[in-house]
Design an enzyme around this catalytic site. Structure first.
Site, PDB file in Angstrom:
ATOM      1  N   PHE A 152       0.963  -1.045   0.035  1.00  0.00           N
ATOM      2  CA  PHE A 152      -0.100  -0.158  -0.085  1.00  0.00           C
ATOM      3  C   PHE A 152       0.983   1.219  -0.059  1.00  0.00           C
ATOM      4  O   PHE A 152       1.866   1.368   0.774  1.00  0.00           O
ATOM      5  CB  PHE A 152      -0.962   0.052   1.351  1.00  0.00           C
ATOM      6  CG  PHE A 152      -1.847   1.122   1.291  1.00  0.00           C
ATOM      7  CD1 PHE A 152      -3.024   1.288   0.374  1.00  0.00           C
ATOM      8  CD2 PHE A 152      -1.466   2.427   1.878  1.00  0.00           C
ATOM      9  CE1 PHE A 152      -3.906   2.254   0.297  1.00  0.00           C
ATOM     10  CE2 PHE A 152      -2.430   3.561   1.574  1.00  0.00           C
ATOM     11  CZ  PHE A 152      -3.489   3.602   0.943  1.00  0.00           C
ATOM     12  N   ASP A 193       9.079   2.584   2.310  1.00  0.00           N
ATOM     13  CA  ASP A 193       8.078   3.582   2.430  1.00  0.00           C
ATOM     14  C   ASP A 193       7.908   3.294   4.029  1.00  0.00           C
ATOM     15  O   ASP A 193       7.123   2.494   4.479  1.00  0.00           O
ATOM     16  CB  ASP A 193       7.019   3.053   1.680  1.00  0.00           C
ATOM     17  CG  ASP A 193       5.705   3.801   1.896  1.00  0.00           C
ATOM     18  OD1 ASP A 193       5.759   4.526   2.962  1.00  0.00           O
ATOM     19  OD2 ASP A 193       4.570   3.528   1.069  1.00  0.00           O
ATOM     20  N   LYS A 224       2.495  11.019   7.165  1.00  0.00           N
ATOM     21  CA  LYS A 224       1.365  10.789   8.407  1.00  0.00           C
ATOM     22  C   LYS A 224       2.219  11.298   9.560  1.00  0.00           C
ATOM     23  O   LYS A 224       1.840  12.739   9.650  1.00  0.00           O
ATOM     24  CB  LYS A 224       1.383   9.143   8.693  1.00  0.00           C
ATOM     25  CG  LYS A 224       0.663   8.531   7.444  1.00  0.00           C
ATOM     26  CD  LYS A 224       0.077   7.463   7.976  1.00  0.00           C
ATOM     27  CE  LYS A 224      -0.864   6.975   6.818  1.00  0.00           C
ATOM     28  NZ  LYS A 224      -0.734   5.848   6.002  1.00  0.00           N
TER      29      LYS A 224
HETATM   30  C1  LIG Z   1      -0.829   5.806   4.304  1.00  0.00           C
HETATM   31  C2  LIG Z   1       0.172   5.405   3.599  1.00  0.00           C
HETATM   32  C3  LIG Z   1       0.424   6.047   2.543  1.00  0.00           C
HETATM   33  C4  LIG Z   1      -0.373   7.165   1.722  1.00  0.00           C
HETATM   34  O1  LIG Z   1      -0.156   8.197   2.550  1.00  0.00           O
HETATM   35  P1  LIG Z   1      -1.522   9.301   2.268  1.00  0.00           P
HETATM   36  O2  LIG Z   1      -1.248  10.587   3.239  1.00  0.00           O
HETATM   37  O3  LIG Z   1      -2.820   8.653   2.700  1.00  0.00           O
HETATM   38  O4  LIG Z   1      -1.537   9.710   0.911  1.00  0.00           O
HETATM   39  C5  LIG Z   1       1.445   5.420   1.734  1.00  0.00           C
HETATM   40  N1  LIG Z   1       2.041   4.444   2.316  1.00  0.00           N
HETATM   41  C6  LIG Z   1       1.953   3.896   3.287  1.00  0.00           C
HETATM   42  C7  LIG Z   1       2.673   2.539   4.075  1.00  0.00           C
HETATM   43  C8  LIG Z   1       0.908   4.201   4.034  1.00  0.00           C
HETATM   44  O5  LIG Z   1       0.641   3.773   5.229  1.00  0.00           O
END
Ligand SMILES: *Cc1c(COP(=O)(O)O)cnc(C)c1O
Length: 412
Positions: free
Chosen positions: A148, A233, A262
């Site tokens: 994700f 990520d 985040k």
């Molecule tokens: C939440 C998340 C994203 C995307 O972040 P947004 O601020 O919702 O665009 C990307 N990678 C990971 C691992 C995430 O948990």
């Protein structure tokens, strides 16, 4: 006068309004929140809940942390937005502090996590063409099953979740998927056009999936051998969530590109960044990439305070200690419905057996008992509270969680 049906609550009115006027792209729990402080939130009926989702780890510092609010207020009284057409006095200190905390040369600030991932993809592709010498238009990035990384069309294009993609094509080419956690599959997928490996150190939305021990270290080593950029990520796993400042530290891995978001915004303002050394970040020229709000003074001031809170309050250590203890306590709960408990630090997944049905009714029962948690994938209840949480809060939470995991009040 007799009443035949219960009068509609304020909650019902808000639910109806959202149902009528918003796009139906989410299915939230039926609770309407109006106030938050620290680990607590209150709904419009005045009921109090322990927030054990923490906005998917965007609230590692808790709701309305006073130091972050103070920084936001101070900055709002001075200057909020300049665009990148001009400099502002917050962005420089922000990227310096972010690089000092992470040990990299440069940071490129954006807003949402997906934008930071897109930034990393563009950086690594261009590095592939300009530095690695790949033929134009051929670059490939290896991604993992169950990934994700956000919701842009490019990002959902490499998702393995059918629903994320259905009806949204055509997609950006240049991505190759391998099974998460499989070192040999990764090695075998590399070819002369591979520029990067995009990986979550623990898959959050994938269901709190922890890869086998050594996976990050070994794929990192292969990336170094084959001149492939290791792109971590850490949008969800980073900034203390798993018991280290970054989850890759568990295997002493230093990525080539570190992607954060985040909790960088402290739950107040969206701030994200792609972070790398000169060799990669150096591919960007003026005009190559940008964002109207990226690096704005309000976001930068908020992010500086958010980062300071994480470091000064030693949130990674708290997450490590409380997470180990709490995971142990969850594992002690005997229940026919729980398959196993997994995670690291305060990023924890309780996996419900298929035979017991989905995790959603368990989350609903938790909500009725004042605990807010949300299922991720069908079978997993994620517990990821603010890292400012105290042991006493978790002890009290366990008294509610245990009966629910045993099935009490769960619509099985
Ligand atoms: C939440 C998340 C994203 C995307 O972040 P947004 O601020 O919702 O665009 C990307 N990678 C990971 C691992 C995430 O948990």
């Amino acid at each position: 006068m007799t009443q035949t049906s219960p009068s509609p609550t304020r909650t019902d009115a808000y639910l109806d309004e959202a149902e009528r006027w918003s796009a139906h792209n989410y299915k939230p729990l039926p609770v309407v929140l109006e106030r938050g402080e620290g680990v607590w939130v209150w709904d419009v009926e005045g009921r109090k809940y322990l927030d054990m989702l923490a906005a998917y780890s965007a609230l590692n510092q808790g709701h309305r942390h006073p130091a972050i609010l103070e920084a936001a207020r101070e900055q709002m009284a001075k200057l909020t937005l300049t665009s990148r057409a001009f400099h502002n006095d917050q962005m420089g200190p922000f990227v310096r502090e972010l690089c000092e905390a992470t040990g990299f040369d440069r940071a490129l600030p954006m807003n949402t996590g997906a934008e930071a991932v897109e930034t990393a993809i563009k950086m690594v592709r261009k590095w592939g063409y300009r530095v690695k010498g790949i033929e134009d238009g051929r670059a490939e990035i290896i991604v993992c099953s169950g990934n994700f990384a956000g919701r842009t069309t490019t990002i959902v294009g490499f998702s393995s979740e059918a629903q994320y993609k259905e009806g949204f094509g055509p997609f950006t080419p240049g991505f190759r998927e391998v099974p998460y956690g499989d070192v040999e599959a990764f090695r075998g997928a590399i070819n002369e056009n591979t520029v990067g490996f995009l990986v979550e150190p623990i898959q959050g939305e994938g269901g709190v999936v922890v890869p086998p021990e050594g996976y990050l270290r070994e794929t990192r080593a292969i990336c170094r051998e084959r001149n492939v950029a290791f792109m971590a990520d850490e949008i969800q796993t980073g900034l203390g969530r798993t018991g280290r400042l970054f989850c890759t530290e568990w295997e002493e891995v230093r990525p080539d590109v570190l992607i954060v978001g985040k909790a960088l915004g402290g739950g107040v303002y969206p701030v994200s960044a792609a972070i790398a050394d000169d060799e990669m970040m150096g591919v960007f020229r003026p005009g190559d990439h940008g964002s109207t709000f990226g690096g704005n003074p309000l976001g930068a001031a908020v992010a500086r305070a958010s980062l300071r809170v994480i470091l000064e309050e030693e949130l990674p250590r708290r997450s490590d200690e409380l997470g180990s203890w709490f995971t142990g306590e969850l594992r002690k709960i005997e229940s026919p419905h729980v398959d196993h408990v997994r995670g690291r630090g305060l990023m924890i997944g309780v996996v419900i057996r298929d035979a017991s049905g989905p995790a959603r009714p368990f989350c609903e029962a938790l909500m009725d008992r004042g605990i807010l948690a949300k299922e991720t994938q069908k079978q997993v209840i994620r517990f990821a509270p603010p890292l400012t949480i105290e042991k006493a809060h978790l002890e009290a939470a366990l008294l509610e969680i245990a009966p629910v995991l045993r099935g009490e009040g769960v619509a099985l």
